[in-house]
Design a protein around this motif. Structure first.
Motif, PDB file in Angstrom:
ATOM      1  N   ALA A   3     -83.129  -7.350 -28.902  1.00 32.07           N
ATOM      2  CA  ALA A   3     -82.304  -7.039 -27.118  1.00 32.07           C
ATOM      3  C   ALA A   3     -80.952  -7.469 -27.154  1.00 32.07           C
ATOM      4  O   ALA A   3     -81.239  -8.452 -27.792  1.00 32.07           O
ATOM      5  CB  ALA A   3     -83.899  -7.689 -26.379  1.00 32.07           C
ATOM      6  N   THR A   4     -80.192  -6.791 -26.749  1.00 27.92           N
ATOM      7  CA  THR A   4     -78.935  -7.371 -26.204  1.00 27.92           C
ATOM      8  C   THR A   4     -78.916  -7.683 -25.210  1.00 27.92           C
ATOM      9  O   THR A   4     -79.026  -7.277 -23.960  1.00 27.92           O
ATOM     10  CB  THR A   4     -77.635  -6.675 -27.669  1.00 27.92           C
ATOM     11  OG1 THR A   4     -78.045  -5.485 -26.217  1.00 27.92           O
ATOM     12  CG2 THR A   4     -78.323  -6.599 -28.911  1.00 27.92           C
ATOM     13  N   CYS A   5     -77.835  -8.948 -25.138  1.00 28.08           N
ATOM     14  CA  CYS A   5     -77.186  -9.113 -23.656  1.00 28.08           C
ATOM     15  C   CYS A   5     -75.298  -9.255 -24.099  1.00 28.08           C
ATOM     16  O   CYS A   5     -74.896  -9.319 -24.982  1.00 28.08           O
ATOM     17  CB  CYS A   5     -77.667 -10.648 -23.000  1.00 28.08           C
ATOM     18  SG  CYS A   5     -77.091 -10.453 -21.620  1.00 28.08           S
ATOM     19  N   THR A   6     -75.292  -7.832 -23.342  1.00 26.96           N
ATOM     20  CA  THR A   6     -73.600  -7.805 -23.573  1.00 26.96           C
ATOM     21  C   THR A   6     -72.954  -8.798 -21.878  1.00 26.96           C
ATOM     22  O   THR A   6     -73.052  -7.087 -21.085  1.00 26.96           O
ATOM     23  CB  THR A   6     -73.263  -6.589 -23.787  1.00 26.96           C
ATOM     24  OG1 THR A   6     -74.075  -6.854 -24.976  1.00 26.96           O
ATOM     25  CG2 THR A   6     -71.429  -6.644 -23.472  1.00 26.96           C
ATOM     26  N   VAL A   7     -72.011  -9.185 -21.947  1.00 23.70           N
ATOM     27  CA  VAL A   7     -71.255  -9.888 -20.290  1.00 23.70           C
ATOM     28  C   VAL A   7     -69.912  -8.504 -20.616  1.00 23.70           C
ATOM     29  O   VAL A   7     -69.586  -8.119 -21.565  1.00 23.70           O
ATOM     30  CB  VAL A   7     -70.794 -11.165 -20.214  1.00 23.70           C
ATOM     31  CG1 VAL A   7     -71.816 -11.723 -20.771  1.00 23.70           C
ATOM     32  CG2 VAL A   7     -69.877 -10.969 -22.595  1.00 23.70           C
ATOM     33  N   SER A   8     -69.678  -8.475 -19.230  1.00 21.25           N
ATOM     34  CA  SER A   8     -69.133  -7.462 -19.111  1.00 21.25           C
ATOM     35  C   SER A   8     -67.316  -7.700 -19.257  1.00 21.25           C
ATOM     36  O   SER A   8     -67.378  -9.028 -19.745  1.00 21.25           O
ATOM     37  CB  SER A   8     -68.256  -6.996 -17.296  1.00 21.25           C
ATOM     38  OG  SER A   8     -67.961  -8.376 -16.426  1.00 21.25           O
ATOM     39  N   ALA A   9     -66.634  -6.787 -19.747  1.00 17.85           N
ATOM     40  CA  ALA A   9     -65.211  -7.229 -19.975  1.00 17.85           C
ATOM     41  C   ALA A   9     -64.484  -8.032 -19.330  1.00 17.85           C
ATOM     42  O   ALA A   9     -63.907  -8.419 -19.545  1.00 17.85           O
ATOM     43  CB  ALA A   9     -64.485  -5.349 -20.023  1.00 17.85           C
TER      44      ALA A   9
END
Length: 324
Positions: free
Chosen positions: A20-26
């Motif tokens: 799984a991946t967690c991507t923070v907002s730009a």
């Protein structure tokens, strides 16, 4: 949203692996090194993490066990200070097994209740929905039972609108996020699975001064008194200071009168009640309080060739034998 977890709410077989991946907002000041993961509130080891660019942190889960709760396991991405950024539910389990052991009974020919077992293993770790379906054997459409859990966790009750003299096909469908399983079809005639209310008006009394005997009399089940059927009765009794019931009498098939008749002392022995609505218990202890119960098995309802199903026991009725 401050972050996005992917994949969202996946469904997986037990033993599967997942990344799984967690991507923070730009626009966030957070970076991959500022994140960590928990599963059901427990922090996952940093050795399972891998940064994928400056703003994405992955976690690798291997050989997943069944979900701790049917609502799914909570996989959550946190910021360094413990704040929750985003999450996903993991549904880990097994497809349903074919339901087995379907058993049905009809109380007084007015309804039908069926039970079943979920399969040899049973536990799927996922919410599994069971649907009981039925239809007339040679014609008619599929019907779905609506009243579940009436006689236990795997049961359903059909309250009315049942046809007599025509066999039904009955089956159970099990479904969850990983698949569908259908039971074998059971064929039955309502008249072959009839059970009654317990016999009514059970009375227990002394037989004169005989210190080892009690007379038992009862009325045939009221709801079936106007139907053509035979019956066999069974009696059990226990002494006041014991919880162990003894089977005292077992009836044999015989016609039951349309209306209850006045009971007379039973001339036959305890093991041959026949179609009588009375019998005598012998070989009892003098000066002892006994509790007695009676139940009924309808036989040959409207000419059916099969025995019915035993009713519940009547409420206990007490009497004492004379002292020696």
């Amino acid at each position: 949203d401050p972050a996005v977890v992917s994949p969202q709410d996946p469904t997986l077989l037990i033993g599967s692996s997942l990344t799984a991946t967690c991507t923070v907002s730009a626009g966030s000041r957070l970076r991959a090194q500022d994140l960590y993961w928990t599963l059901n509130g427990r922090r996952l080891p940093a050795a399972s993490y891998a940064p994928l660019g400056a703003t994405t942190l992955s976690v690798a889960l291997a050989r997943l066990n069944g979900s701790k709760q049917q609502s799914g396991d909570n996989l959550v991405c946190h910021s360094r200070d413990g704040g929750i950024l985003a999450g996903s539910c993991l549904y880990v389990g097994l497809p349903p097994e074919k339901p087995v052991n379907i058993s049905c009974w009809s109380r007084n020919m007015k309804d039908l209740t069926c039970t079943w077992a979920p399969g040899t293993e049973g536990e799927t770790f996922l919410h599994t929905n069971y649907t009981l379906k039925y239809k007339l054997r040679w014609y008619g459409r599929d019907n779905t039972c609506q009243e579940y859990h009436t006689a236990g966790p795997y049961s359903c009750h059909i309250p009315k609108d049942l046809a007599l003299f025509t066999p039904y096909e009955i089956w159970v469908e099990a479904s969850n996020r990983l698949g569908v399983a259908v039971s074998d079809v059971v064929m039955l005639d309502i008249l072959d699975v009839v059970t009654t209310d317990p016999p009514s008006d059970v009375h227990v009394s002394r037989v004169g001064d005989l210190e080892d005997q009690l007379s038992v009399r009862w009325s045939s089940p009221p709801a079936l008194k106007d139907f053509l059927f035979q019956a066999k009765y069974q009696i059990q009794y226990r002494v006041e200071d014991s919880s162990e019931w003894k089977v005292g009498a077992r009836g044999v098939p015989g016609p039951v009168p349309r209306r209850p008749r006045a009971a007379r002392p039973a001339p036959q022995v305890v093991d041959d009640v026949g179609n009588q609505t009375s019998c005598r218990l012998a070989g009892l202890r003098p000066g002892t309080v006994y509790f007695v119960q009676v139940r009924c098995n309808p036989f040959g309802v409207y000419g059916s060739k099969r025995a019915g199903i035993w009713s519940d026991w009547s409420n206990p009725t007490a009497a004492s034998t004379p002292r020696s």
